[in-house]
Every structure is written in structure tokens, then in C-alpha cells.
Write an enzyme that holds these catalytic residues in place. Structure first.
Site, short mmCIF file in Angstrom:
data_model
loop_
_atom_site.label_atom_id
_atom_site.label_comp_id
_atom_site.label_asym_id
_atom_site.label_seq_id
_atom_site.Cartn_x
_atom_site.Cartn_y
_atom_site.Cartn_z
N LYS A 34 9.07 17.33 -6.23
CA LYS A 34 8.85 18.65 -5.64
C LYS A 34 8.36 19.62 -6.71
CE LYS A 34 9.96 18.21 -1.24
NZ LYS A 34 10.75 17.09 -1.01
N LYS A 57 5.25 12.86 6.75
CA LYS A 57 4.66 14.07 7.33
C LYS A 57 3.68 14.75 6.39
CE LYS A 57 8.70 14.66 8.90
NZ LYS A 57 9.95 14.50 9.15
N LYS A 100 3.62 4.85 2.01
CA LYS A 100 4.66 5.43 2.86
C LYS A 100 4.09 6.38 3.91
CE LYS A 100 8.97 8.02 2.77
NZ LYS A 100 8.93 9.43 3.10
P1 ADP Z 1 8.90 12.58 5.76
O1 ADP Z 1 8.75 11.70 4.56
O2 ADP Z 1 7.83 12.37 6.74
O3 ADP Z 1 9.13 14.03 5.41
P2 ADP Z 1 11.71 12.53 6.21
O4 ADP Z 1 11.90 12.61 4.73
O5 ADP Z 1 12.04 13.69 7.05
O6 ADP Z 1 10.20 12.08 6.49
O7 ADP Z 1 12.48 11.25 6.74
C1 ADP Z 1 13.67 11.26 7.47
C2 ADP Z 1 14.26 9.87 7.51
O8 ADP Z 1 13.28 8.90 7.88
C3 ADP Z 1 14.80 9.41 6.16
O9 ADP Z 1 15.98 8.65 6.37
C4 ADP Z 1 13.72 8.57 5.62
O10 ADP Z 1 14.18 7.65 4.70
C5 ADP Z 1 13.14 7.93 6.86
N1 ADP Z 1 11.73 7.67 6.63
C6 ADP Z 1 10.74 8.58 6.57
N2 ADP Z 1 9.55 8.01 6.33
C7 ADP Z 1 9.79 6.69 6.24
C8 ADP Z 1 8.96 5.56 6.00
N3 ADP Z 1 7.66 5.66 5.85
N4 ADP Z 1 9.54 4.36 5.98
C9 ADP Z 1 10.89 4.23 6.16
N5 ADP Z 1 11.71 5.24 6.38
C10 ADP Z 1 11.19 6.46 6.43
#
Ligand code: ADP
Ligand code: TRP
Length: 329
Positions: A111, A197, A194
């Protein structure tokens, strides 16, 4: 019964990464454990959402959770900011969390690199708030994606440290629970590692059929293999990982054989993936819309969830206050 807790930040819509990495395991676990799930709206403040953003995204994410199959009768769902006791535990944990260790957390460092203009204290102490969410409920298991592992290690560290400082065996060290015993990492449609969002490479659960097909058909590939049994470049490996998630192991193996024989047509593989993605998402999408249009039901679910969570949280806080040396209030 073992206790399970997990939260998800209400920042935008749920995507396939959230689904396979988190929500799908929640749905399975609600039948096997004493589960609670929550919407981590305090955590989302690190990015300074507007009040309008917060209101909409909480409602959206709740509708999406429910549409995926979380049943509030089995697993209460609450909004983090409805359970104020968490803040008190967050404060106590902050007092025993050290700058050096917080600065070393990879997601914090990331970040700092990505948003140097908004390195707020909330970002730094994010692991403390997350630990408070978890320790508050004396959770045994926390279903999280791989990217949360370091935060989980911090939660365990804070639990041990609290116990050591006060000479008690109070907090349990929560275990990370990875669906199917291994952390699923859903790759993005742009061929990167990965889906996320902020990466703009997502397939959202609420995407309509046309969008789903279009996004998958446009997923990044290469010119195809140039040798038999060639090792796959990362972009292609990622497409195969997605294929296995959407279409199953057998389908992925079928296309893998074609790849090895240099007969693969990515278009065919993607068509199947799009069809399977739509079969998976269509019923979810319908339910999302139905829930999102029923404000009274959503309100009832949030209230009931908060009541149950607050009852547990209050008990923990009373005990923690006593351990620390504060008067009973
Ligand atoms: P983003 O990375 O899109 O901001 P978040 O961090 O809000 O997503 O993710 C919320 C949950 O979903 C977490 O437990 C995270 O580990 C899981 N998650 C998000 N993206 C993935 C991914 N590409 N593969 C596996 N798990 C994911
Ligand atoms: N940090 C988690 C994420 O970004 C969300 C979260 C907040 C969480 N508190 C939690 C997850 C407690 C599990 C348990 O995905």
C-alpha cells in the site's frame, strides 16, 4: 463445535476470486462449524469511501453473500461497525503491537508503494483490527485466501503476546482454513496471477451473461505452443487454472492434452469456460437482484446478526477488561 469467523471488505462487488477463495468455503463451513460472517466496513475506511459508497456497498455485498448461499439461520451475518466491542479490543491490541512488525507486513508495504499519499494509521494497524475481529469470537478457524496469511500470523502473534503479558491462557491461536486444504488463488483474466478489484481483471458474480462471455473470450492468451509438451508460460498456466475452477479437472486435462499435442484452440476452451461460468453465475445473479430489492429482509438479517455477535463480543470484552485490570462496568 469449533468456531469459525471470517470477514470481507465491502469494496465493490464480489468477483470470482472472492467466490472461490472465500465465499464458497464459507457456504460449505456453515454446515460443519459454528460460523459467523461479517462485512468489514471499518476496514474499508482505509480507502476513504463516501457515506453513499458505504451504504451501497454494504447492501450489495450482503445481497451477494446471501445469494451465494450463506444462510443467516445457520451462520449469522453482521456488519462489523454494528458491534462496537471490537473497537475496544482493537485498542488493547494496538498497545502491544509494535511499529517495526506492523511496517514489515507485506500488504502494508504494498500500500505504501501503491498509494504513497494515503499511508494512514488505519492501514498500519489493519492487522490489529483484523485480529480483534477474530479473537473477539475465540475463533478456532478462519477461512481466508492465501493473501491473508500474514494477517493471520499477526493475529496468532497478538493472541500469544496478550496471554504472555497477562500470564493467562485466554486467547486461542486461530488457524487459517484454506478451502480443500489448500489456498486457492484465482488468476485474473488478464493473465496475471491474481484476480482482484484493483487489478481490473475480474469476473464479477453480478456480471450479466453477455459480459461474462465477452470477458472470458477476451482473456489474455498467446500464439499457442510451438513445441510438443511445452512448458506453459504464466499467462497460459493461469488460463488453465481458471478453466479447472470453472469447468472442472477433467475439462482442464482435456485441454491440457490438446495443448501438449499442439492442437489447442484457446477459443474452444474459452467457449466452454464461458458456458460453465454462466451456468454457475446465472442462479447467483438472479438471487443477488432479489435480495438487493428487499431492504426490509436485509435489515432484519443485519440486526439479528449484530445481536448474536454483540452478545459474544460483550462477554469477551468483560473478561478482557478484568484481565487487564479495569473495573467492571
Ligand atoms: P480484492 O483483492 O479484489 O480487493 P479482497 O481483498 O476484498 O479482494 O478479497 C476478499 C477475500 O477474497 C479474501 O479472503 C481474499 O483472500 C479472497 N480473494 C480475493 N481475490 C482472490 C483471488 N484472486 N484468489 C483467491 N482468493 C481471493
Ligand atoms: N482482511 C480481510 C480481507 O481483506 C478481511 C477481514 C477483516 C477478515 N477482518 C477479518 C477476514 C477477520 C477474516 C477474519 O480479505
Amino acid at each position: 463445535m469449533e468456531r469459525v469467523i471470517s470477514g470481507i471488505r465491502p469494496t465493490g462487488n464480489l468477483h470470482l476470486g472472492n467466490y472461490f477463495g472465500a465465499v464458497k468455503s464459507f457456504v460449505k463451513m456453515q454446515d460443519e462449524y459454528d460460523c459467523m460472517f461479517f462485512i468489514a466496513d471499518w476496514h474499508s475506511l482505509t480507502t476513504h469511501p463516501t457515506p453513499e459508497n458505504i451504504r451501497n456497498s454494504v447492501k450489495t455485498i450482503l445481497s451477494e453473500y446471501l445469494a451465494c448461499g450463506i444462510d443467516p439461520e445457520k451462520a449469522p451475518i453482521y456488519v462489523q461497525s454494528d458491534v462496537k466491542q471490537v473497537l475496544e479490543l482493537y485498542l488493547y491490541l494496538n498497545m502491544n503491537a509494535y511499529l517495526g512488525e506492523l511496517e514489515r507486513v507485506t500488504s502494508f508495504k504494498e500500500k505504501v508503494r501503491k498509494q504513497p499519499d494515503n499511508v494512514n494509521a488505519g492501514l498500519l494497524t489493519y492487522p490489529c483490527l483484523m485480529a480483534a475481529d477474530i479473537l473477539m469470537h475465540k475463533a478456532d478457524k478462519v477461512p481466508v485466501g492465501k493473501d491473508q496469511e500474514q494477517n493471520m500470523e499477526m493475529a496468532r502473534l497478538f493472541a500469544r503476546r496478550f496471554n504472555r503479558i497477562y500470564g493467562v491462557e485466554y486467547f486461542k491461536e486461530p488457524a487459517s482454513f484454506h478451502f480443500a486444504d489448500k489456498a486457492v488463488k484465482v488468476p485474473g483474466l488478464d493473465g496475471t496471477g491474481k484476480m482482484g478489484k484493483s487489478e481490473g481483471n475480474c469476473l464479477y458474480l453480478c456480471d450479466d451473461e453477455k459480459t461474462v462471455t465477452k470477458k472470458i473470450m477476451r482473456a489474455v492468451t498467446d500464439q499457442g505452443p510451438t513445441q510438443l509438451n511445452q512448458e506453459k508460460p504464466e499467462v497460459i498456466q493461469n488460463l488453465f487454472t481458471l478453466c479447472e475452477l470453472l469447468s472442472g479437472k477433467e475439462a482442464a486435462e482435456y485441454y491440457n492434452d490438446l495443448y501438449n499435442r499442439m492442437e489447442i484452440r484457446y477459443g474452444d476452451m474459452k467457449k466452454q469456460m464461458a458456458a460453465d461460468a454462466n451456468a454457475l453465475l446465472a442462479p447467483i445473479r438472479e438471487k443477488i437482484i432479489a435480495y438487493a430489492n428487499d431492504d426490509a429482509l436485509l435489515e432484519r438479517i443485519m440486526r439479528q446478526g449484530a445481536e448474536k455477535a454483540a452478545a459474544r463480543a460483550e462477554k469477551t470484552i468483560e473478561e478482557v477488561r478484568e484481565i487487564i485490570g479495569f473495573r467492571k462496568i
